[in-house]
Design an enzyme around this catalytic site. Structure first.
Site, PDB file in Angstrom:
ATOM      1  N   ARG A  66       0.843  -1.194   0.000  1.00 46.43           N
ATOM      2  CA  ARG A  66       0.000   0.000   0.000  1.00 46.43           C
ATOM      3  C   ARG A  66       0.882   1.249   0.000  1.00 46.43           C
ATOM      4  O   ARG A  66       2.024   1.213   0.462  1.00 46.43           O
ATOM      5  CB  ARG A  66      -0.906   0.017   1.232  1.00 46.43           C
ATOM      6  N   LYS A 114      -1.504  -2.578   8.073  1.00 46.39           N
ATOM      7  CA  LYS A 114      -2.618  -2.085   8.878  1.00 46.39           C
ATOM      8  C   LYS A 114      -2.580  -2.690  10.274  1.00 46.39           C
ATOM      9  O   LYS A 114      -2.249  -3.867  10.445  1.00 46.39           O
ATOM     10  CB  LYS A 114      -3.952  -2.427   8.205  1.00 46.39           C
ATOM     11  N   HIS A 149      -3.692   2.262  -5.706  1.00 48.36           N
ATOM     12  CA  HIS A 149      -4.088   0.881  -5.456  1.00 48.36           C
ATOM     13  C   HIS A 149      -4.089   0.040  -6.729  1.00 48.36           C
ATOM     14  O   HIS A 149      -4.083  -1.191  -6.659  1.00 48.36           O
ATOM     15  CB  HIS A 149      -5.480   0.849  -4.801  1.00 48.36           C
ATOM     16  N   ARG A 195      -1.214  -2.186  -6.773  1.00 47.92           N
ATOM     17  CA  ARG A 195      -1.449  -3.315  -5.858  1.00 47.92           C
ATOM     18  C   ARG A 195      -2.344  -4.357  -6.540  1.00 47.92           C
ATOM     19  O   ARG A 195      -2.073  -5.552  -6.466  1.00 47.92           O
ATOM     20  CB  ARG A 195      -2.089  -2.786  -4.579  1.00 47.92           C
ATOM     21  N   HIS A 213      -3.263  -9.508   3.575  1.00 48.35           N
ATOM     22  CA  HIS A 213      -4.700  -9.611   3.817  1.00 48.35           C
ATOM     23  C   HIS A 213      -4.959 -10.511   5.021  1.00 48.35           C
ATOM     24  O   HIS A 213      -4.408 -11.612   5.115  1.00 48.35           O
ATOM     25  CB  HIS A 213      -5.423 -10.207   2.601  1.00 48.35           C
ATOM     26  N   TYR A 221      -9.319 -11.221  -6.787  1.00 43.97           N
ATOM     27  CA  TYR A 221      -8.386 -11.222  -7.908  1.00 43.97           C
ATOM     28  C   TYR A 221      -8.496 -12.490  -8.748  1.00 43.97           C
ATOM     29  O   TYR A 221      -8.100 -12.501  -9.905  1.00 43.97           O
ATOM     30  CB  TYR A 221      -6.948 -11.046  -7.393  1.00 43.97           C
TER      31      TYR A 221
END
Length: 297
Positions: A148, A172, A243, A246, A269, A278
């Site tokens: 990110r 995150k 993004h 990404r 994730h 994806y």
């Protein structure tokens, strides 16, 4: 109960305990302040006076504004989390948003770049000035790791291990993961650090990997601006958002046979369901290729 004090306590909680980025908690602040305006319009004096019927009315108002379902869901989720925090702190007894059903989000496939477009963007970087060398290293690393923009802007020199071509990424919630990078990113980073960064830096103590033209850390906004300029320079007709690199990273890996769980780990994730979107992109491209080339398609 002081509403402004409650909001600030919640923001501090997101910063300190949840380790959310400033970009994220400012979204929370905006959503909750919007709800405060609604409370004032409805003559509701305090957060503890809000009832389920008020929560439903707020949801109706958001729909009447013509907002997308994703935006409505985010706002309701922000306020629900706020009330959950207040309940945990024993400032309220019940969460009026507990039983409000969030609208289902539209299932949109993530946009990504084709390999020819990636090459056009790399060509647009240039490699003569210190800033062009930095931009090439930045682009190569974003594409090579799928990190990110917030993670990229926080990188330091100590996070790089050139001997193993691996990078420590802080994601995150303060979660850390190691991500490898390939030979192209390796070479671009070495050239940037040895030739460009030494020119840009103003203080030997500066540890951030990517620097701006003043020698300070390159911000998330700065990275977005660089990518936007690259699109213009490459004369690509589509808009870019960070993004997309990404998305491109994940899509290209899966299209070339990468394991889904490996991609999940590389992206950081928490849930495999976040990565599975994806696979839809990959299947969509497979179907298009089939229809375009099979004689009896």
């Amino acid at each position: 109960m002081n509403e402004e004090h409650s909001l600030q306590s919640f923001i501090d909680y997101l910063k300190i305990e949840k380790h959310y980025s400033s970009y994220t908690f400012e979204h929370y602040r905006h959503d909750i302040e919007e709800f405060y305006v609604f409370m004032k319009e409805q003559g509701i004096g305090s957060l503890k006076d809000v009832e389920y019927s008020d929560a439903r009315l707020f949801l109706t108002k958001l729909h009447d504004q013509g907002l997308k379902r994703a935006s409505v869901a985010r706002k309701v989720s922000s306020i629900r989390s706020f009330y959950r925090f207040l309940n945990r702190e024993a400032r309220i007894l019940e969460n009026p948003f507990s039983y409000v059903n969030l609208p289902k989000r539209e299932q949109r496939l993530p946009k990504f770049f084709y390999e020819e477009e990636i090459q056009a963007l790399l060509d647009a970087c240039g490699d003569s000035t210190p800033l062009e060398i930095r931009n090439r290293a930045l682009f190569e690393l974003l594409y090579a790791t799928g990190m990110r923009v917030s993670e990229c802007s926080g990188l330091t020199l100590d996070d790089l291990d050139f001997s193993l071509s691996i990078l420590l990424v802080r994601g995150k919630g303060g979660k850390e993961r190691y991500v490898p990078f390939g030979s192209f990113a390796h070479d671009a980073l070495e050239e940037y650090i040895n030739r460009s960064r030494t020119t840009l830096t103003k203080h030997a103590s500066e540890k951030h990997l990517f620097l701006n033209h003043r020698g300070g850390p390159l911000t998330q906004r700065g990275i977005r601006l660089i990518l936007t300029k690259l699109i213009d320079k490459a004369s690509l007709t589509r808009k870019i958002h960070p993004h997309m690199l990404r998305h491109t990273f994940a899509t290209h890996l899966l299209n070339n046979g990468a394991d889904l769980r490996a991609v999940q780990d590389l992206l950081g994730h928490a849930s495999l369901s976040s990565t599975q979107v994806y696979t839809h992109v990959s299947k969509d491209q497979l179907r298009k290729s089939y229809l375009a080339h099979h004689p009896r398609a």
